[in-house]
Design a protein around this motif. Structure first.
Motif, PDB file in Angstrom:
ATOM      1  N   PRO A  93       0.814  -1.229   0.000  1.00 51.90           N
ATOM      2  CA  PRO A  93       0.000   0.000   0.000  1.00 51.90           C
ATOM      3  C   PRO A  93       0.841   1.270   0.000  1.00 51.90           C
ATOM      4  CG  PRO A  93      -0.057  -1.056   2.160  1.00 51.90           C
ATOM      5  CD  PRO A  93       0.597  -2.025   1.225  1.00 51.90           C
ATOM      6  N   ASP A  94       2.083   1.197   0.540  1.00 48.30           N
ATOM      7  CA  ASP A  94       2.944   2.376   0.563  1.00 48.30           C
ATOM      8  C   ASP A  94       3.322   2.826  -0.850  1.00 48.30           C
ATOM      9  OD1 ASP A  94       4.340  -0.100   0.403  1.00 48.30           O
ATOM     10  OD2 ASP A  94       6.223   0.905   0.902  1.00 48.30           O
ATOM     11  N   GLN A  95       3.424   1.875  -1.773  1.00 46.81           N
ATOM     12  CA  GLN A  95       3.722   2.215  -3.168  1.00 46.81           C
ATOM     13  C   GLN A  95       2.454   2.532  -3.949  1.00 46.81           C
ATOM     14  OE1 GLN A  95       6.629  -0.519  -5.077  1.00 46.81           O
ATOM     15  NE2 GLN A  95       6.762  -1.492  -3.055  1.00 46.81           N
ATOM     16  N   ALA A  96       1.335   1.958  -3.535  1.00 39.63           N
ATOM     17  CA  ALA A  96       0.073   2.179  -4.254  1.00 39.63           C
ATOM     18  C   ALA A  96      -0.497   3.568  -3.989  1.00 39.63           C
ATOM     19  CB  ALA A  96      -0.952   1.119  -3.846  1.00 39.63           C
ATOM     20  N   LEU A  97      -0.391   4.045  -2.760  1.00 37.67           N
ATOM     21  CA  LEU A  97      -1.031   5.307  -2.392  1.00 37.67           C
ATOM     22  C   LEU A  97      -0.576   6.484  -3.258  1.00 37.67           C
ATOM     23  CD1 LEU A  97      -3.017   6.747  -0.588  1.00 37.67           C
ATOM     24  CD2 LEU A  97      -1.241   6.929   1.175  1.00 37.67           C
ATOM     25  N   PRO A  98       0.729   6.657  -3.523  1.00 36.68           N
ATOM     26  CA  PRO A  98       1.129   7.778  -4.387  1.00 36.68           C
ATOM     27  C   PRO A  98       0.556   7.680  -5.804  1.00 36.68           C
ATOM     28  CG  PRO A  98       3.023   6.895  -3.203  1.00 36.68           C
ATOM     29  CD  PRO A  98       1.894   5.936  -2.991  1.00 36.68           C
ATOM     30  N   LEU A  99       0.320   6.467  -6.289  1.00 32.75           N
ATOM     31  CA  LEU A  99      -0.245   6.303  -7.629  1.00 32.75           C
ATOM     32  C   LEU A  99      -1.714   6.709  -7.658  1.00 32.75           C
ATOM     33  CD1 LEU A  99       1.424   2.934  -8.631  1.00 32.75           C
ATOM     34  CD2 LEU A  99       1.961   5.202  -9.522  1.00 32.75           C
ATOM     35  N   TYR A 100      -2.451   6.373  -6.599  1.00 30.82           N
ATOM     36  CA  TYR A 100      -3.832   6.849  -6.505  1.00 30.82           C
ATOM     37  C   TYR A 100      -3.843   8.384  -6.484  1.00 30.82           C
ATOM     38  CZ  TYR A 100      -5.673   2.171  -5.380  1.00 30.82           C
ATOM     39  OH  TYR A 100      -6.059   0.852  -5.426  1.00 30.82           O
ATOM     40  N   GLN A 101      -2.916   8.959  -5.721  1.00 28.64           N
ATOM     41  CA  GLN A 101      -2.842  10.421  -5.649  1.00 28.64           C
ATOM     42  C   GLN A 101      -2.517  11.009  -7.022  1.00 28.64           C
ATOM     43  OE1 GLN A 101      -3.084  12.596  -2.581  1.00 28.64           O
ATOM     44  NE2 GLN A 101      -3.526  13.863  -4.388  1.00 28.64           N
ATOM     45  N   ILE A 156     -11.149   5.207  -7.090  1.00 25.90           N
ATOM     46  CA  ILE A 156      -9.806   5.728  -6.840  1.00 25.90           C
ATOM     47  C   ILE A 156      -9.726   6.258  -5.412  1.00 25.90           C
ATOM     48  CG2 ILE A 156      -8.179   7.563  -7.462  1.00 25.90           C
ATOM     49  CD1 ILE A 156      -9.114   7.216 -10.342  1.00 25.90           C
ATOM     50  N   ALA A 157     -10.719   7.051  -5.019  1.00 23.75           N
ATOM     51  CA  ALA A 157     -10.733   7.574  -3.658  1.00 23.75           C
ATOM     52  C   ALA A 157     -10.836   6.444  -2.637  1.00 23.75           C
ATOM     53  CB  ALA A 157     -11.900   8.550  -3.487  1.00 23.75           C
ATOM     54  N   TYR A 158     -11.634   5.437  -2.948  1.00 26.07           N
ATOM     55  CA  TYR A 158     -11.790   4.322  -2.004  1.00 26.07           C
ATOM     56  C   TYR A 158     -10.492   3.507  -1.916  1.00 26.07           C
ATOM     57  CZ  TYR A 158     -14.099   0.665   0.651  1.00 26.07           C
ATOM     58  OH  TYR A 158     -14.452  -0.219   1.634  1.00 26.07           O
ATOM     59  N   GLY A 159      -9.868   3.258  -3.059  1.00 26.24           N
ATOM     60  CA  GLY A 159      -8.604   2.528  -3.039  1.00 26.24           C
ATOM     61  C   GLY A 159      -7.549   3.263  -2.232  1.00 26.24           C
ATOM     62  N   ALA A 160      -7.492   4.591  -2.395  1.00 25.02           N
ATOM     63  CA  ALA A 160      -6.540   5.388  -1.627  1.00 25.02           C
ATOM     64  C   ALA A 160      -6.860   5.337  -0.141  1.00 25.02           C
ATOM     65  CB  ALA A 160      -6.556   6.833  -2.125  1.00 25.02           C
ATOM     66  N   ALA A 161      -8.154   5.335   0.204  1.00 26.38           N
ATOM     67  CA  ALA A 161      -8.552   5.230   1.611  1.00 26.38           C
ATOM     68  C   ALA A 161      -8.075   3.914   2.210  1.00 26.38           C
ATOM     69  CB  ALA A 161     -10.073   5.348   1.730  1.00 26.38           C
ATOM     70  N   CYS A 162      -8.219   2.842   1.445  1.00 29.39           N
ATOM     71  CA  CYS A 162      -7.780   1.529   1.927  1.00 29.39           C
ATOM     72  C   CYS A 162      -6.265   1.494   2.114  1.00 29.39           C
ATOM     73  CB  CYS A 162      -8.216   0.447   0.948  1.00 29.39           C
ATOM     74  SG  CYS A 162     -10.001   0.143   0.944  1.00 29.39           S
ATOM     75  N   ALA A 163      -5.541   2.060   1.146  1.00 31.76           N
ATOM     76  CA  ALA A 163      -4.080   2.071   1.249  1.00 31.76           C
ATOM     77  C   ALA A 163      -3.637   2.868   2.474  1.00 31.76           C
ATOM     78  CB  ALA A 163      -3.477   2.663  -0.031  1.00 31.76           C
ATOM     79  N   ALA A 164      -4.221   4.046   2.664  1.00 29.22           N
ATOM     80  CA  ALA A 164      -3.848   4.877   3.806  1.00 29.22           C
ATOM     81  C   ALA A 164      -4.207   4.201   5.127  1.00 29.22           C
ATOM     82  CB  ALA A 164      -4.541   6.236   3.699  1.00 29.22           C
ATOM     83  N   ALA A 165      -5.378   3.549   5.180  1.00 33.65           N
ATOM     84  CA  ALA A 165      -5.789   2.863   6.406  1.00 33.65           C
ATOM     85  C   ALA A 165      -4.840   1.717   6.736  1.00 33.65           C
ATOM     86  CB  ALA A 165      -7.223   2.356   6.264  1.00 33.65           C
ATOM     87  N   LEU A 166      -4.423   0.978   5.719  1.00 30.99           N
ATOM     88  CA  LEU A 166      -3.478  -0.123   5.948  1.00 30.99           C
ATOM     89  C   LEU A 166      -2.137   0.388   6.464  1.00 30.99           C
ATOM     90  CD1 LEU A 166      -4.279  -2.272   2.795  1.00 30.99           C
ATOM     91  CD2 LEU A 166      -4.616  -2.980   5.170  1.00 30.99           C
ATOM     92  N   LEU A 167      -1.791   1.607   6.108  1.00 30.05           N
ATOM     93  CA  LEU A 167      -0.536   2.216   6.569  1.00 30.05           C
ATOM     94  C   LEU A 167      -0.686   2.894   7.932  1.00 30.05           C
ATOM     95  CD1 LEU A 167       0.576   3.792   3.166  1.00 30.05           C
ATOM     96  CD2 LEU A 167       1.639   1.826   4.316  1.00 30.05           C
ATOM     97  N   GLY A 168      -1.909   2.875   8.484  1.00 30.25           N
ATOM     98  CA  GLY A 168      -2.149   3.500   9.778  1.00 30.25           C
ATOM     99  C   GLY A 168      -2.305   5.003   9.710  1.00 30.25           C
ATOM    100  N   ARG A 169      -2.470   5.544   8.525  1.00 28.33           N
ATOM    101  CA  ARG A 169      -2.626   6.988   8.343  1.00 28.33           C
ATOM    102  C   ARG A 169      -4.126   7.309   8.364  1.00 28.33           C
ATOM    103  NH1 ARG A 169       1.931   7.316   3.587  1.00 28.33           N
ATOM    104  NH2 ARG A 169       0.882   9.281   3.029  1.00 28.33           N
ATOM    105  N   LYS A 170      -4.683   7.330   9.562  1.00 27.80           N
ATOM    106  CA  LYS A 170      -6.127   7.342   9.734  1.00 27.80           C
ATOM    107  C   LYS A 170      -6.782   8.615   9.209  1.00 27.80           C
ATOM    108  CE  LYS A 170      -5.771   4.404  13.849  1.00 27.80           C
ATOM    109  NZ  LYS A 170      -6.086   4.290  15.298  1.00 27.80           N
ATOM    110  N   GLY A 171      -6.190   9.765   9.500  1.00 29.40           N
ATOM    111  CA  GLY A 171      -6.769  11.011   9.024  1.00 29.40           C
ATOM    112  C   GLY A 171      -6.819  11.074   7.512  1.00 29.40           C
ATOM    113  N   GLU A 172      -5.740  10.651   6.876  1.00 21.34           N
ATOM    114  CA  GLU A 172      -5.684  10.631   5.419  1.00 21.34           C
ATOM    115  C   GLU A 172      -6.697   9.628   4.864  1.00 21.34           C
ATOM    116  OE1 GLU A 172      -2.278  10.203   1.904  1.00 21.34           O
ATOM    117  OE2 GLU A 172      -1.725  10.056   4.033  1.00 21.34           O
TER     118      GLU A 172
END
Length: 307
Positions: A65-73, A85-101
Motif C-alpha cells: 500500500p505504501d507504493q500504491a497510495l502515491p499512484l492513486y494520488q 480511486i478515492a476508495y482505493g486510496a482510503a484503503c491504502a492509507a488505512a493499511l498504513l495507519g494513516r487514519k486522518g488521510e
C-alpha cells in the motif's frame, strides 16, 4: 478486500455469475440465429488515471500500500475523480495507519457516490479506522446525503433498479446456492422488463440513466440482452459516465462469451468446475494490446488468469 471493492461494480458487471455458466455449445447454437455483433469504436476516451490506477491495484494485491497510495494520488491529481480511486486510496492509507488521510479519501469516495455502509463496515482494509469517531459519523450521515453528482438529473426509478441489482449480488445478500440464484434471476427478469418500459417512455436522459439500464440488461440471459446492454453502455460513455467505457467493453465480452466466441478485452471469468475457481474466459489472440489500451485495458499478460 480493497480489490473486491474496486471490482464490486466491475465483478458484478462482468464476472459474477450463477454457479453454472451456459455451455459454449448451447450458446453458440443460440448465436447462430442472431446477427454478429457489429464492431464498435471506443465511445469515449479512457479515464486519465487508468494506467496509474491499474498499477496501484496490482501493488495493493502485492501487499504494497505504501507504493500504491502515491499512484492513486497521481491519478487523482490528473483529474481522474472516480469513486473507486478515492476508495482505493482510503484503503491504502488505512493499511498504513494513516487514519486522518484514510478518512479524507473515504469521505471523497462517499461524496462521489459510494454509499455502501455495510461494505465499508466489513472491509478489513479499513480496520484501522472502524473504531474512529469520524468513521462512525460518516456511516451515520450517508443515509441523509443528497444524490451524488453523477446521479444528478437522473431518473430515480432507474437508479433504484440498478441499486437493487447490485444489492442482490454483494455482501450478505450474495446468492449462495442454485435456489437463491433462481430467485435473483426472477428479480433480474422483472427489473429488465421495467427498464424496457422506462426506456420506451424516454425516461433515460443522463449518463447515469443509461449506465443503470445497461447494468440491468447485462445481467440478462440472452444475446439480445447483452447487445442491448452494450448499446446502452456506449451511450452512457458518450454522456460522460466514468465507467461507461468499461461497461461497453465488458458487455461486448459478455455477448461473445455467451455466443461461444473468444472475448476481446479480458473482462469475463467462468467457474472452473474442477478447481471451483473463477478462471479467465478465452481471449481472442488477434486483439492487440494497443487495441485494449484504446479502451483503457492493460496488456493481456497483465490480466489475472483467475479470481
Amino acid at each position: 478486500m480493497r480489490r473486491l471493492f474496486s471490482c464490486l461494480l466491475l465483478l458484478t458487471l462482468a464476472c459474477a455469475t450463477a454457479p453454472a455458466t451456459p455451455a459454449a455449445s448451447s450458446s453458440a447454437t443460440a448465436a447462430a440465429s442472431v446477427p454478429a455483433l457489429p464492431h464498435m469504436e471506443p465511445p469515449a476516451s479512457p479515464p486519465p488515471g487508468a494506467k496509474w490506477v491499474r498499477r496501484a491495484e496490482r501493488l495493493m494485491d502485492e501487499k504494497a500500500p505504501d507504493q500504491a497510495l502515491p499512484l492513486y494520488q497521481q491519478a487523482w491529481d490528473a483529474g481522474d475523480r472516480r469513486e473507486n480511486i478515492a476508495y482505493g486510496a482510503a484503503c491504502a492509507a488505512a493499511l498504513l495507519g494513516r487514519k486522518g488521510e484514510a478518512m479524507t479519501w473515504l469521505e471523497r469516495s462517499v461524496e462521489l457516490g459510494f454509499r455502501d455502509v455495510e461494505w465499508m463496515k466489513q472491509d478489513t482494509d479499513l480496520t484501522s479506522v472502524h473504531a474512529e469517531q469520524a468513521f462512525t459519523a460518516l456511516m451515520a450521515r450517508i443515509p441523509t446525503l443528497p444524490l451524488p453528482m453523477k446521479n444528478e438529473g437522473s431518473h430515480p426509478e432507474l437508479i433504484r433498479l440498478v441499486d437493487e441489482d447490485q444489492k442482490d449480488r454483494r455482501g450478505h445478500n450474495a446468492p449462495s446456492g442454485p435456489e437463491e440464484w433462481k430467485q435473483v434471476a426472477e428479480r433480474d427478469r422483472q427489473r429488465r422488463q421495467r427498464v424496457r418500459e422506462l426506456l420506451d417512455a424516454g425516461a433515460a436522459k443522463t449518463g447515469a440513466d443509461f449506465f443503470a439500464a445497461a447494468l440491468v440488461f447485462q445481467h440478462g440471459d440472452t444475446l439480445e440482452d447483452f447487445a442491448r446492454a452494450r448499446e446502452l453502455a456506449a451511450e452512457a460513455a458518450r454522456k460522460g459516465h466514468p465507467v461507461g467505457l468499461w461497461l461497453t467493453a465488458a458487455t461486448w465480452d459478455r455477448w461473445l462469451m455467451h455466443a461461444g466466441q473468444p472475448q476481446r478485452f479480458g473482462t469475463q471469468y467462468q467457474l472452473d468446475q474442477a478447481t471451483k475457481q473463477m478462471r479467465l474466459y478465452t481471449v481472442d489472440p488477434s486483439v492487440t494490446d494497443s487495441e485494449r489500451e484504446r479502451w483503457g485495458f492493460p496488456p493481456l499478460a497483465e490480466i489475472p488468469q483467475s479470481m
